[in-house]
Design a protein around this motif. Structure first.
Motif, PDB file in Angstrom:
ATOM      1  N   GLY A  99       0.824  -1.200   0.000  1.00  0.00           N
ATOM      2  CA  GLY A  99       0.000   0.000   0.000  1.00  0.00           C
ATOM      3  C   GLY A  99       0.856   1.246   0.000  1.00  0.00           C
ATOM      4  N   ARG A 101      -0.618   4.603  -0.364  1.00  0.00           N
ATOM      5  CA  ARG A 101      -1.393   5.800  -0.062  1.00  0.00           C
ATOM      6  C   ARG A 101      -1.451   6.056   1.431  1.00  0.00           C
ATOM      7  NH1 ARG A 101      -6.362   3.995  -1.220  1.00  0.00           N
ATOM      8  NH2 ARG A 101      -5.615   1.917  -1.759  1.00  0.00           N
ATOM      9  N   GLY A 102      -1.632   7.326   1.787  1.00  0.00           N
ATOM     10  CA  GLY A 102      -1.802   7.674   3.192  1.00  0.00           C
ATOM     11  C   GLY A 102      -0.514   7.544   3.982  1.00  0.00           C
ATOM     12  N   ARG A 108      -2.465  -1.396   7.457  1.00  0.00           N
ATOM     13  CA  ARG A 108      -3.806  -1.478   6.868  1.00  0.00           C
ATOM     14  C   ARG A 108      -4.295  -2.904   7.026  1.00  0.00           C
ATOM     15  NH1 ARG A 108      -1.831   2.119   2.691  1.00  0.00           N
ATOM     16  NH2 ARG A 108      -0.682   3.665   3.916  1.00  0.00           N
ATOM     17  N   THR A 109      -5.530  -3.057   7.468  1.00  0.00           N
ATOM     18  CA  THR A 109      -6.058  -4.384   7.731  1.00  0.00           C
ATOM     19  C   THR A 109      -7.158  -4.804   6.770  1.00  0.00           C
ATOM     20  OG1 THR A 109      -7.640  -3.515   9.327  1.00  0.00           O
ATOM     21  CG2 THR A 109      -5.490  -4.200  10.189  1.00  0.00           C
ATOM     22  N   THR A 110      -7.444  -3.990   5.764  1.00  0.00           N
ATOM     23  CA  THR A 110      -8.456  -4.344   4.771  1.00  0.00           C
ATOM     24  C   THR A 110      -7.848  -4.303   3.374  1.00  0.00           C
ATOM     25  OG1 THR A 110      -9.187  -2.052   4.520  1.00  0.00           O
ATOM     26  CG2 THR A 110     -10.300  -3.372   6.190  1.00  0.00           C
ATOM     27  N   SER A 112      -8.789  -2.892   0.761  1.00  0.00           N
ATOM     28  CA  SER A 112      -8.880  -1.586   0.122  1.00  0.00           C
ATOM     29  C   SER A 112      -7.711  -0.678   0.493  1.00  0.00           C
ATOM     30  CB  SER A 112     -10.206  -0.915   0.497  1.00  0.00           C
ATOM     31  OG  SER A 112     -10.262  -0.693   1.896  1.00  0.00           O
ATOM     32  N   GLY A 113      -6.971  -1.035   1.508  1.00  0.00           N
ATOM     33  CA  GLY A 113      -5.820  -0.234   1.919  1.00  0.00           C
ATOM     34  C   GLY A 113      -4.555  -0.516   1.123  1.00  0.00           C
ATOM     35  N   TYR A 114      -4.656  -1.461   0.194  1.00  0.00           N
ATOM     36  CA  TYR A 114      -3.492  -1.872  -0.588  1.00  0.00           C
ATOM     37  C   TYR A 114      -3.711  -1.615  -2.069  1.00  0.00           C
ATOM     38  CZ  TYR A 114      -2.003  -3.942   3.766  1.00  0.00           C
ATOM     39  OH  TYR A 114      -1.617  -4.110   5.074  1.00  0.00           O
ATOM     40  N   ASP A 115      -2.605  -1.327  -2.745  1.00  0.00           N
ATOM     41  CA  ASP A 115      -2.676  -0.962  -4.159  1.00  0.00           C
ATOM     42  C   ASP A 115      -2.153  -2.043  -5.095  1.00  0.00           C
ATOM     43  OD1 ASP A 115      -1.443   1.811  -2.584  1.00  0.00           O
ATOM     44  OD2 ASP A 115      -3.393   1.905  -3.582  1.00  0.00           O
TER      45      ASP A 115
END
Length: 127
Positions: A99, A101-102, A108-110, A112-115
């Protein structure tokens, strides 16, 4: 282009150990928060463990706490997942994720937090 390549999966008996590795190419590795997810047949992908960009923060799925350890070597562009005392319920395809972003220091545990995602490596634990 960012690429993630996992290795280290395999077949082990219950109580055994495996060490997964994920090497990232394409960008400065320390600019990624990294995570491991797994997906068993018929189940949703679930968070297993994550680590911040500097390695100072980590998180684990409750069922793997005390058995799995995540670490990273920013000089080698690699994140590791050491899995001990494996159980049949740990059987799944394990995916590495990055990930960008941010706040990179945050875990990140979901999904959606990874790219970026690796192709996955099979872990099978026999009873």
């Amino acid at each position: 282009q960012v690429q993630l390549v996992e290795s280290g999966g395999g077949l082990v008996p219950a109580g055994g150990s495996l060490s997964l590795s994920c090497t990232v190419s394409g960008r400065t590795f320390s600019s990624y928060a990294m995570g491991w997810f797994r997906q068993a047949p018929g189940k949703e992908r679930e968070f297993v463990s994550g680590i911040g960009g500097s390695g100072g923060s980590t998180a684990y799925l409750d069922s793997v706490k005390g058995r799995f350890t995540i670490s990273r070597d920013n000089a080698k562009n690699t994140v590791y997942l050491q899995m001990n005392s494996l159980k049949p319920e740990d059987t799944a395809v394990y995916y590495c994720a990055a990930g960008s972003r941010g706040r990179i220091s945050m875990v990140r545990t979901t999904p959606s937090g990874y790219d970026y995602w690796g192709q996955g490596t099979q872990v099978t634990v026999s009873s």
